[in-house]
Design a protein around this motif. Structure first.
Motif, PDB file in Angstrom:
ATOM      1  N   MET A  40       0.828  -1.170   0.000  1.00 56.42           N
ATOM      2  CA  MET A  40       0.000   0.000   0.000  1.00 56.42           C
ATOM      3  C   MET A  40       0.878   1.240   0.000  1.00 56.42           C
ATOM      4  O   MET A  40       1.891   1.295   0.674  1.00 56.42           O
ATOM      5  N   GLU A  41       0.468   2.208  -0.771  1.00 50.33           N
ATOM      6  CA  GLU A  41       1.168   3.501  -0.807  1.00 50.33           C
ATOM      7  C   GLU A  41       0.197   4.579  -0.335  1.00 50.33           C
ATOM      8  O   GLU A  41      -0.951   4.613  -0.779  1.00 50.33           O
ATOM      9  N   LYS A  42       0.680   5.445   0.566  1.00 50.91           N
ATOM     10  CA  LYS A  42      -0.122   6.584   1.012  1.00 50.91           C
ATOM     11  C   LYS A  42       0.608   7.863   0.643  1.00 50.91           C
ATOM     12  O   LYS A  42       1.818   7.968   0.808  1.00 50.91           O
ATOM     13  N   ARG A  43      -0.155   8.820   0.132  1.00 50.41           N
ATOM     14  CA  ARG A  43       0.399  10.132  -0.168  1.00 50.41           C
ATOM     15  C   ARG A  43      -0.450  11.173   0.542  1.00 50.41           C
ATOM     16  O   ARG A  43      -1.672  11.182   0.426  1.00 50.41           O
ATOM     17  N   ILE A  44       0.207  12.034   1.304  1.00 49.11           N
ATOM     18  CA  ILE A  44      -0.461  13.088   2.052  1.00 49.11           C
ATOM     19  C   ILE A  44      -0.490  14.358   1.204  1.00 49.11           C
ATOM     20  O   ILE A  44       0.522  14.746   0.629  1.00 49.11           O
ATOM     21  N   ILE A  45      -1.651  14.996   1.136  1.00 51.11           N
ATOM     22  CA  ILE A  45      -1.788  16.238   0.403  1.00 51.11           C
ATOM     23  C   ILE A  45      -2.133  17.342   1.404  1.00 51.11           C
ATOM     24  O   ILE A  45      -3.192  17.305   2.036  1.00 51.11           O
ATOM     25  N   ASN A  46      -1.211  18.282   1.582  1.00 48.70           N
ATOM     26  CA  ASN A  46      -1.368  19.415   2.494  1.00 48.70           C
ATOM     27  C   ASN A  46      -0.905  20.683   1.790  1.00 48.70           C
ATOM     28  O   ASN A  46       0.267  20.999   1.798  1.00 48.70           O
ATOM     29  N   PRO A  47      -1.814  21.444   1.189  1.00 47.44           N
ATOM     30  CA  PRO A  47      -1.393  22.674   0.544  1.00 47.44           C
ATOM     31  C   PRO A  47      -0.915  23.745   1.534  1.00 47.44           C
ATOM     32  O   PRO A  47      -0.229  24.669   1.154  1.00 47.44           O
ATOM     33  N   TRP A  48      -1.276  23.591   2.804  1.00 50.45           N
ATOM     34  CA  TRP A  48      -0.920  24.565   3.839  1.00 50.45           C
ATOM     35  C   TRP A  48      -0.231  23.861   4.994  1.00 50.45           C
ATOM     36  O   TRP A  48      -0.095  22.642   4.975  1.00 50.45           O
ATOM     37  N   GLU A  49       0.195  24.606   5.979  1.00 52.46           N
ATOM     38  CA  GLU A  49       0.857  24.016   7.148  1.00 52.46           C
ATOM     39  C   GLU A  49       0.030  24.112   8.428  1.00 52.46           C
ATOM     40  O   GLU A  49       0.300  23.399   9.384  1.00 52.46           O
ATOM     41  N   TRP A  50      -0.975  24.986   8.468  1.00 53.81           N
ATOM     42  CA  TRP A  50      -1.715  25.231   9.703  1.00 53.81           C
ATOM     43  C   TRP A  50      -2.392  23.992  10.264  1.00 53.81           C
ATOM     44  O   TRP A  50      -2.549  23.856  11.465  1.00 53.81           O
ATOM     45  N   GLN A  51      -2.787  23.039   9.413  1.00 53.06           N
ATOM     46  CA  GLN A  51      -3.478  21.849   9.908  1.00 53.06           C
ATOM     47  C   GLN A  51      -2.555  20.924  10.702  1.00 53.06           C
ATOM     48  O   GLN A  51      -3.016  20.118  11.484  1.00 53.06           O
ATOM     49  N   ASN A  52      -1.244  21.061  10.519  1.00 50.34           N
ATOM     50  CA  ASN A  52      -0.294  20.208  11.232  1.00 50.34           C
ATOM     51  C   ASN A  52      -0.427  20.353  12.744  1.00 50.34           C
ATOM     52  O   ASN A  52      -0.288  19.372  13.477  1.00 50.34           O
ATOM     53  N   GLU A  53      -0.716  21.564  13.216  1.00 47.80           N
ATOM     54  CA  GLU A  53      -0.892  21.793  14.655  1.00 47.80           C
ATOM     55  C   GLU A  53      -2.187  21.184  15.171  1.00 47.80           C
ATOM     56  O   GLU A  53      -2.360  21.025  16.377  1.00 47.80           O
ATOM     57  N   SER A 103      -3.300  18.187  14.068  1.00 41.59           N
ATOM     58  CA  SER A 103      -3.144  16.726  13.958  1.00 41.59           C
ATOM     59  C   SER A 103      -4.045  16.071  12.919  1.00 41.59           C
ATOM     60  O   SER A 103      -4.651  15.037  13.174  1.00 41.59           O
ATOM     61  N   TYR A 104      -4.131  16.691  11.755  1.00 47.92           N
ATOM     62  CA  TYR A 104      -4.802  16.028  10.648  1.00 47.92           C
ATOM     63  C   TYR A 104      -4.211  16.534   9.347  1.00 47.92           C
ATOM     64  O   TYR A 104      -3.347  17.407   9.345  1.00 47.92           O
ATOM     65  N   VAL A 105      -4.641  15.946   8.235  1.00 50.06           N
ATOM     66  CA  VAL A 105      -4.167  16.349   6.916  1.00 50.06           C
ATOM     67  C   VAL A 105      -5.373  16.706   6.056  1.00 50.06           C
ATOM     68  O   VAL A 105      -6.505  16.334   6.373  1.00 50.06           O
ATOM     69  N   GLN A 106      -5.124  17.414   4.967  1.00 49.40           N
ATOM     70  CA  GLN A 106      -6.217  17.819   4.087  1.00 49.40           C
ATOM     71  C   GLN A 106      -6.744  16.663   3.235  1.00 49.40           C
ATOM     72  O   GLN A 106      -7.939  16.579   2.975  1.00 49.40           O
ATOM     73  N   ALA A 107      -5.851  15.774   2.816  1.00 48.22           N
ATOM     74  CA  ALA A 107      -6.278  14.632   2.010  1.00 48.22           C
ATOM     75  C   ALA A 107      -5.232  13.524   2.083  1.00 48.22           C
ATOM     76  O   ALA A 107      -4.052  13.783   2.301  1.00 48.22           O
ATOM     77  N   VAL A 108      -5.698  12.292   1.895  1.00 48.03           N
ATOM     78  CA  VAL A 108      -4.818  11.125   1.858  1.00 48.03           C
ATOM     79  C   VAL A 108      -5.176  10.334   0.603  1.00 48.03           C
ATOM     80  O   VAL A 108      -6.328   9.956   0.413  1.00 48.03           O
ATOM     81  N   GLU A 109      -4.178  10.115  -0.241  1.00 49.29           N
ATOM     82  CA  GLU A 109      -4.371   9.264  -1.411  1.00 49.29           C
ATOM     83  C   GLU A 109      -3.801   7.888  -1.081  1.00 49.29           C
ATOM     84  O   GLU A 109      -2.692   7.774  -0.556  1.00 49.29           O
ATOM     85  N   VAL A 110      -4.565   6.843  -1.397  1.00 51.27           N
ATOM     86  CA  VAL A 110      -4.122   5.472  -1.144  1.00 51.27           C
ATOM     87  C   VAL A 110      -4.081   4.736  -2.474  1.00 51.27           C
ATOM     88  O   VAL A 110      -5.059   4.709  -3.217  1.00 51.27           O
ATOM     89  N   LYS A 111      -2.922   4.139  -2.759  1.00 53.74           N
ATOM     90  CA  LYS A 111      -2.767   3.325  -3.968  1.00 53.74           C
ATOM     91  C   LYS A 111      -2.381   1.910  -3.565  1.00 53.74           C
ATOM     92  O   LYS A 111      -1.612   1.712  -2.629  1.00 53.74           O
ATOM     93  N   ASN A 112      -2.897   0.956  -4.265  1.00 51.94           N
ATOM     94  CA  ASN A 112      -2.578  -0.457  -4.080  1.00 51.94           C
ATOM     95  C   ASN A 112      -2.814  -0.964  -2.664  1.00 51.94           C
ATOM     96  O   ASN A 112      -1.953  -1.637  -2.089  1.00 51.94           O
ATOM     97  N   PRO A 113      -3.985  -0.700  -2.087  1.00 54.95           N
ATOM     98  CA  PRO A 113      -4.231  -1.241  -0.744  1.00 54.95           C
ATOM     99  C   PRO A 113      -4.466  -2.746  -0.800  1.00 54.95           C
ATOM    100  O   PRO A 113      -4.953  -3.275  -1.800  1.00 54.95           O
ATOM    101  N   GLN A 114      -4.105  -3.421   0.269  1.00 53.48           N
ATOM    102  CA  GLN A 114      -4.389  -4.858   0.393  1.00 53.48           C
ATOM    103  C   GLN A 114      -5.787  -5.066   0.945  1.00 53.48           C
ATOM    104  O   GLN A 114      -6.357  -6.139   0.803  1.00 53.48           O
ATOM    105  N   VAL A 139      -9.784   2.562   7.505  1.00 55.27           N
ATOM    106  CA  VAL A 139      -8.422   2.063   7.724  1.00 55.27           C
ATOM    107  C   VAL A 139      -8.013   1.240   6.512  1.00 55.27           C
ATOM    108  O   VAL A 139      -8.813   0.474   5.973  1.00 55.27           O
ATOM    109  N   VAL A 140      -6.757   1.401   6.086  1.00 57.38           N
ATOM    110  CA  VAL A 140      -6.240   0.626   4.951  1.00 57.38           C
ATOM    111  C   VAL A 140      -4.984  -0.129   5.362  1.00 57.38           C
ATOM    112  O   VAL A 140      -4.310   0.211   6.331  1.00 57.38           O
ATOM    113  N   LYS A 141      -4.703  -1.183   4.608  1.00 53.76           N
ATOM    114  CA  LYS A 141      -3.401  -1.869   4.766  1.00 53.76           C
ATOM    115  C   LYS A 141      -2.933  -2.308   3.403  1.00 53.76           C
ATOM    116  O   LYS A 141      -3.641  -2.313   2.429  1.00 53.76           O
TER     117      LYS A 141
END
Length: 129
Positions: A1-14, A16-27, A127-129
């Motif tokens: 499984m591959e995960k890619r985090i998409i965060n156009p900004w930094e403010w969400q880091n404080e 504890s979440y992200v703007q989007a999560v891309e998942v490729k090839n999950p089991q 949840v993915v794996k």
């Protein structure tokens, strides 16, 4: 499984979440029903927000683990609460838990009029794996 985090900004880091999560090839993908502060006997908690939040997290972890997944695979976490003002002082519990498991998830927080019986907070995850 591959995960890619998409965060156009930094403010969400404080927060504890992200703007989007891309998942490729999950089991596999696990869609977890909202977990709350209900005991193993099916009794709803009438405790305070902090206690309910801790039990909801424990129940979420148990479902994920028993399904053969890991908390680090959470890509979506929806939080429902009957009182955002009661949740905020304890939000660090969620943040610490996410950091402990290296969870990078898209999150939606919603205040709702009510939850089942005496419950104050509910956590719904993908949840993915």
């Amino acid at each position: 499984m591959e995960k890619r985090i998409i965060n156009p900004w930094e403010w969400q880091n404080e927060r504890s979440y992200v703007q989007a999560v891309e998942v490729k090839n999950p089991q596999g993908t696990l869609y977890v029903s909202g977990q709350t502060a209900i005991s193993a006997d099916g009794i709803s908690s009438n405790e305070d927000m902090e206690s309910q939040l801790k039990l909801a997290i424990k129940n979420l972890e148990q479902v994920i683990t028993e399904a053969g997944y890991e908390c680090s695979g959470i890509v979506r976490l929806n939080i429902y609460t009957t009182a955002t003002h009661e949740l905020w002082p304890h939000f660090s519990i969620i943040q610490d838990w996410a950091a402990k498991h290296n969870i990078k998830q898209a999150t939606t927080l919603m205040e709702v009029k009510s939850l089942f019986e005496t419950l104050k907070v509910e956590l719904e995850a993908t949840v993915v794996k």
